[in-house]
Design a protein around this motif. Structure first.
Motif, short mmCIF file in Angstrom:
data_model
loop_
_atom_site.label_atom_id
_atom_site.label_comp_id
_atom_site.label_asym_id
_atom_site.label_seq_id
_atom_site.Cartn_x
_atom_site.Cartn_y
_atom_site.Cartn_z
N GLN A 137 0.83 -1.21 0.00
CA GLN A 137 0.00 0.00 0.00
C GLN A 137 0.86 1.26 0.00
N ARG A 138 1.94 1.25 0.77
CA ARG A 138 2.83 2.41 0.81
C ARG A 138 3.52 2.60 -0.54
N LEU A 197 4.14 5.62 -5.70
CA LEU A 197 3.99 5.61 -7.16
C LEU A 197 3.03 6.70 -7.61
N LYS A 198 1.96 6.90 -6.88
CA LYS A 198 0.95 7.89 -7.24
C LYS A 198 1.51 9.32 -7.27
N HIS A 199 2.66 9.54 -6.65
CA HIS A 199 3.28 10.86 -6.65
C HIS A 199 4.38 11.00 -7.70
N CYS A 200 4.56 9.99 -8.53
CA CYS A 200 5.56 10.08 -9.59
C CYS A 200 5.00 10.94 -10.73
N ALA A 201 5.90 11.49 -11.52
CA ALA A 201 5.49 12.43 -12.56
C ALA A 201 5.70 11.92 -13.97
N GLY A 248 7.60 -6.60 0.57
CA GLY A 248 6.70 -5.60 0.02
C GLY A 248 6.66 -5.54 -1.49
N ILE A 249 7.83 -5.61 -2.14
CA ILE A 249 7.84 -5.44 -3.59
C ILE A 249 7.18 -6.62 -4.30
N GLY A 250 7.35 -7.82 -3.79
CA GLY A 250 6.69 -8.98 -4.38
C GLY A 250 5.18 -8.90 -4.23
#
Length: 168
Positions: free
Chosen positions: A89-90, A95-99, A111-113
């Motif tokens: 979730q984090r 990711l949602k703040h990437c441009a 987490g990444i898996g």
């Protein structure tokens, strides 16, 4: 519009010093060999990131430093301490703040898996995807105009590879 994410687990790290803080563990020889091979594989397929966001752990920073020469100097690289052992979730929030697109995100298991699996509509047909080993790399696409629109279960697998899958 289509957005592309390249999700990379850091390369193999060293456990030579059992007293060393986890955040400070460097790559081992296998990791130093695998990171540039993953980058070359990505570059050969045109998966070149415009933006990189990585955990601040030494092993993720070293992974990117070994990948960068094959992926170009113009990439924007941001170190985010919130990615260090971040849950899925984090990672989505970051990711949602990437441009830009493609984004290359460098992180850690578990987490990444979990993040990779939760992002996808359908999992790749690979036993290695389940464990998401060091150096595992997923390229995933989303039908979205902005990263803020991306949600779990909306991504399509473009490619998945691990260092063992790449012949030297």
């Amino acid at each position: 519009m289509t957005l592309r994410l390249i999700l990379v687990r850091h390369a193999k790290s060293s456990w030579n010093d059992p007293g060393q803080d986890d955040h400070d563990r460097p790559l081992n020889a296998r990791g130093r060999d695998a990171a540039p091979r993953i980058a070359e594989w990505l570059a050969e397929r045109g998966h070149v990131p415009a933006e990189v966001v990585a955990s601040t752990a030494r092993r993720t920073v070293e992974t990117w430093e070994l990948m960068a020469p094959a992926l170009g100097e113009c990439t924007v690289m941001r170190r985010d301490p919130a990615l260090y052992h971040a849950p899925a979730q984090r990672m989505l929030e970051i990711l949602k703040h990437c441009a830009a697109s493609p984004v290359l995100m460098l992180g850690h298991n578990p987490g990444i898996g979990e993040f990779a699996a939760r992002l996808l509509q359908q999992l790749p047909n690979s036993q290695r995807f389940v464990t998401y080993p060091t150096g595992a790399t997923l390229v995933v696409e989303f039908d979205a105009g902005d990263w803020s629109e991306v949600a779990f279960g909306t991504g399509r697998v473009v490619e998945f590879i691990t260092p063992r899958d790449i012949t030297a």
